[in-house]
Design a protein around this motif. Structure first.
Motif, short mmCIF file in Angstrom:
data_model
loop_
_atom_site.label_atom_id
_atom_site.label_comp_id
_atom_site.label_asym_id
_atom_site.label_seq_id
_atom_site.Cartn_x
_atom_site.Cartn_y
_atom_site.Cartn_z
N ASN A 24 1.01 -1.22 -0.03
CA ASN A 24 -0.01 0.17 0.06
C ASN A 24 0.98 1.24 0.20
OD1 ASN A 24 -3.00 -0.31 0.23
ND2 ASN A 24 -2.34 -1.90 1.54
N ILE A 25 1.97 1.06 0.79
CA ILE A 25 2.76 2.35 0.71
C ILE A 25 3.64 2.49 -0.80
CG2 ILE A 25 5.18 3.23 1.65
CD1 ILE A 25 4.53 1.96 4.27
N ILE A 47 2.97 9.36 2.05
CA ILE A 47 3.74 9.79 3.29
C ILE A 47 2.59 10.94 3.98
CG2 ILE A 47 5.55 11.17 4.01
CD1 ILE A 47 7.06 10.24 1.49
N GLY A 48 2.57 10.43 5.31
CA GLY A 48 1.85 11.01 6.37
C GLY A 48 0.44 10.49 6.39
N ALA A 66 10.51 -0.04 13.17
CA ALA A 66 12.05 -0.17 13.26
C ALA A 66 12.86 0.06 11.89
CB ALA A 66 12.30 -1.83 13.51
N GLU A 67 12.21 -0.19 10.68
CA GLU A 67 12.78 -0.23 9.29
C GLU A 67 12.48 1.32 9.11
OE1 GLU A 67 11.13 -2.93 6.88
OE2 GLU A 67 11.46 -4.68 8.45
N GLY A 68 11.86 2.18 9.54
CA GLY A 68 11.73 3.52 9.24
C GLY A 68 10.48 3.73 8.46
N LYS A 69 9.82 2.67 7.84
CA LYS A 69 8.67 2.94 6.98
C LYS A 69 7.43 3.48 7.85
CE LYS A 69 10.30 -0.35 3.30
NZ LYS A 69 11.38 -0.63 4.09
N LEU A 70 7.20 3.28 8.91
CA LEU A 70 6.18 3.69 9.49
C LEU A 70 6.75 4.42 10.80
CD1 LEU A 70 3.90 0.86 9.74
CD2 LEU A 70 3.83 2.71 8.28
N SER A 71 5.67 5.25 11.61
CA SER A 71 6.21 5.99 12.74
C SER A 71 4.97 6.05 13.65
CB SER A 71 6.74 7.43 12.61
OG SER A 71 5.81 8.20 11.85
N PHE A 105 1.64 6.30 11.44
CA PHE A 105 1.76 6.90 10.00
C PHE A 105 2.69 6.42 9.09
CE2 PHE A 105 -0.25 9.47 13.15
CZ PHE A 105 -1.33 10.27 12.75
N VAL A 106 2.58 6.63 7.81
CA VAL A 106 3.62 6.43 6.82
C VAL A 106 4.87 7.52 6.84
CG1 VAL A 106 4.17 5.93 4.20
CG2 VAL A 106 2.04 5.18 5.42
#
Length: 237
Positions: free
Chosen positions: A17-18, A25-26, A55-60, A68-69
């Motif tokens: 989906n990303i 993003i967001g 952890a991989e930096g794709k989500l926060s 969030f993306v």
């Protein structure tokens, strides 16, 4: 579903989906409870997939707001304690710089701008509004007010070929800067200019510059928080 572990299938679903830009993003992704119900799995399984992507930096994760993306590993970066030409920054990263000039006009200073530039209300000033892009993607939205008394040729410049920063540096050598950084909620104009998601964080750098004892310009520099960071390095003796 495939025979791979369930958490990997959920992780793949989120990544797809990303990467397809369905979730830009967001974008706030579905809650863990919603994903649990969608995939008919345990909350622990969903949590494992989400934790891996964080952890991989794709989500926060944002407390009380959701998940969030974001693409944390590919953030552009500018120094906080110095001023560099954004076009040069982009090129040094091996990317292609370009810009879109939105406005470049003469104005009269209102109360806010008169205070920022230390001039009388109604004094003539120049104003420019520019979107700076890296590989055709916006990374900075610049609003700049300039004291026309010190830079009379400002409006004659082609800011699609030279940045305001470069022109000001060449014509009014920098002697002092003032920086203030804020996290702000971007309005519709800023979000549109920077192609930001509805819930994407925004960094605002307030900058004023002096040449000798002359306060030359005041600028608001907006950055998409998931694609940009400001840094500094201080040597301690």
């Amino acid at each position: 579903m495939s025979q791979s572990p369930l958490y990997l299938q959920i992780k793949r679903y989120i990544i797809d989906n990303i990467e397809s830009a369905k979730w830009p993003i967001g974008h706030r992704i579905p809650t863990e409870l919603e994903l649990t119900e969608q995939f008919k799995v345990s909350r622990m399984t969903v949590n494992k997939a989400v934790r891996d992507l964080v952890a991989e930096g794709k989500l926060s994760r944002k407390p009380r707001l959701g998940t969030f993306v974001c693409i944390a590993d590919d953030k552009a970066e500018s120094p906080l304690l110095d001023i560099q030409n954004i076009a040069e920054e982009v090129r040094l990263r091996g990317k292609t710089y370009s810009s879109k000039v939105i406005k470049q006009i003469a104005l009269r200073a209102d109360d806010s701008i008169a205070t920022k530039l230390g001039i009388m209300l109604g004094s003539p000033i120049f104003y420019s509004e520019i979107i700076h892009l890296e590989d055709n993607f916006p990374i900075q939205y610049e609003l700049r007010w300039v004291n026309s008394l010190y830079i009379p040729g400002y409006l004659d410049q082609d800011f699609s070929q030279i940045t305001p920063n470069q022109y000001l540096s060449d014509n009014c050598p920098l002697s002092a800067i003032e920086h203030t950084v804020e996290a702000v909620a971007a309005d519709d104009t800023v979000r549109s200019a920077l192609k930001m998601g509805l819930n994407e964080p925004c960094l605002l750098l307030n900058r004023r510059t002096w040449s000798e004892d002359k306060l030359v310009s005041s600028a608001l520099l907006y950055h998409p928080g998931t694609r940009y960071k400001l840094s500094s390095k201080i040597l301690l003796t």
